[in-house]
Design a protein around this motif. Structure first.
Motif, short mmCIF file in Angstrom:
data_model
loop_
_atom_site.label_atom_id
_atom_site.label_comp_id
_atom_site.label_asym_id
_atom_site.label_seq_id
_atom_site.Cartn_x
_atom_site.Cartn_y
_atom_site.Cartn_z
N ILE A 60 0.85 -1.19 0.00
CA ILE A 60 0.00 0.00 0.00
C ILE A 60 0.89 1.24 0.00
O ILE A 60 1.80 1.35 0.82
N SER A 61 0.62 2.17 -0.91
CA SER A 61 1.32 3.44 -0.92
C SER A 61 0.61 4.40 0.02
O SER A 61 -0.54 4.78 -0.20
N LEU A 62 1.31 4.81 1.08
CA LEU A 62 0.74 5.77 2.01
C LEU A 62 0.59 7.15 1.39
O LEU A 62 -0.31 7.91 1.76
N ASP A 63 1.46 7.48 0.42
CA ASP A 63 1.33 8.77 -0.28
C ASP A 63 0.00 8.83 -1.03
O ASP A 63 -0.77 9.79 -0.90
N THR A 64 -0.27 7.81 -1.84
CA THR A 64 -1.51 7.77 -2.60
C THR A 64 -2.71 7.61 -1.68
O THR A 64 -3.74 8.26 -1.87
N ALA A 65 -2.57 6.78 -0.65
CA ALA A 65 -3.66 6.60 0.31
C ALA A 65 -4.02 7.93 0.97
O ALA A 65 -5.21 8.23 1.16
N GLN A 66 -3.02 8.74 1.30
CA GLN A 66 -3.31 10.04 1.92
C GLN A 66 -4.06 10.96 0.97
O GLN A 66 -5.02 11.62 1.37
N ARG A 67 -3.65 11.00 -0.29
CA ARG A 67 -4.36 11.84 -1.26
C ARG A 67 -5.82 11.37 -1.42
O ARG A 67 -6.74 12.18 -1.48
N GLN A 68 -6.01 10.07 -1.49
CA GLN A 68 -7.36 9.53 -1.63
C GLN A 68 -8.19 9.80 -0.37
O GLN A 68 -9.36 10.15 -0.46
N ALA A 69 -7.58 9.65 0.79
CA ALA A 69 -8.29 9.93 2.05
C ALA A 69 -8.71 11.40 2.09
O ALA A 69 -9.84 11.71 2.47
N ASP A 70 -7.80 12.29 1.69
CA ASP A 70 -8.13 13.72 1.67
C ASP A 70 -9.30 13.99 0.73
O ASP A 70 -10.22 14.74 1.07
N SER A 71 -9.28 13.39 -0.46
CA SER A 71 -10.34 13.65 -1.43
C SER A 71 -11.67 13.04 -0.98
O SER A 71 -12.74 13.55 -1.33
N ARG A 72 -11.61 11.99 -0.17
CA ARG A 72 -12.83 11.35 0.34
C ARG A 72 -13.23 11.88 1.72
O ARG A 72 -14.21 11.41 2.29
N ARG A 73 -12.40 12.80 2.24
CA ARG A 73 -12.65 13.42 3.54
C ARG A 73 -12.81 12.37 4.63
O ARG A 73 -13.78 12.39 5.39
N ARG A 74 -11.84 11.46 4.67
CA ARG A 74 -11.83 10.47 5.74
C ARG A 74 -10.41 10.30 6.24
O ARG A 74 -9.45 10.69 5.56
N PRO A 75 -10.23 9.71 7.39
CA PRO A 75 -8.90 9.54 7.96
C PRO A 75 -8.04 8.60 7.11
O PRO A 75 -8.55 7.68 6.47
N LEU A 76 -6.74 8.82 7.15
CA LEU A 76 -5.80 7.94 6.44
C LEU A 76 -6.01 6.49 6.86
O LEU A 76 -6.01 5.59 6.01
N ILE A 77 -6.19 6.24 8.14
CA ILE A 77 -6.33 4.86 8.61
C ILE A 77 -7.55 4.17 7.98
O ILE A 77 -7.52 2.99 7.67
N ALA A 78 -8.62 4.91 7.74
CA ALA A 78 -9.80 4.34 7.09
C ALA A 78 -9.50 4.00 5.64
O ALA A 78 -9.95 2.96 5.12
N GLU A 79 -8.73 4.83 4.97
CA GLU A 79 -8.35 4.56 3.58
C GLU A 79 -7.43 3.34 3.51
O GLU A 79 -7.59 2.48 2.65
N VAL A 80 -6.48 3.27 4.42
CA VAL A 80 -5.57 2.11 4.44
C VAL A 80 -6.36 0.83 4.72
O VAL A 80 -6.10 -0.21 4.11
#
Length: 146
Positions: A60-80
């Motif tokens: 899992i890329s944490l960089d991409t996960a963070q961008r996706q979490a930001d765009s979905r307005r949810r915490p990074l941990i939820a995206e991961v």
């Protein structure tokens, strides 16, 4: 998540990395010259001996996960957590190469995410709490003790 798939005794490895590393893995193993959010590498060996089955690797890329979490307005941990569910499903044979298979995989991913709730202390500022009216924002969780 493994228990939800009746694989409670199975094992897998998870690598949390950055866009540069996942880009390289995606280029070498899939021929795609770009970063991605998650890669899954099923183990191609059958488990004949004693012990728990080994499913493979999820990257899992944490960089991409963070961008996706930001765009979905949810915490990074939820995206991961979602990306882990997605990768795990690839390890056990799911794919999203057709509309029907994508629908089935998305439903299973939702089931896996629900099977792995996040602890309340991981609730992040800006998330709407269930049961609040008018879209009120939650207060930030206190820092972990320890």
């Amino acid at each position: 998540m493994l228990a939800a798939l009746d694989l409670g005794h199975a094992e897998l490895s998870v690598l949390l990395t950055d866009d540069d590393r996942i880009h390289e893995l995606n280029r070498v193993h899939r021929g795609k010259d770009r970063a991605t959010d998650v890669l899954a590498f099923p183990l191609e060996l059958e488990s004949d001996g004693p012990g728990d089955p080994l499913l493979g690797d999820v990257v899992i890329s944490l960089d991409t996960a963070q961008r996706q979490a930001d765009s979905r307005r949810r915490p990074l941990i939820a995206e991961v957590r979602f990306l882990l569910a997605h990768g795990l499903l690839h390890l056990v044979g799911f794919d999203h190469d057709t509309t029907v298979r994508k629908r089935k995989m998305d439903g299973m991913a939702r089931k896996l995410v629900k099977s792995a709730p996040l602890p309340a202390e991981l609730e992040i500022r800006g998330q709407v709490r269930a049961g609040r009216r008018g879209g009120a924002k939650a207060r930030p969780a206190p820092p972990p003790r320890g």
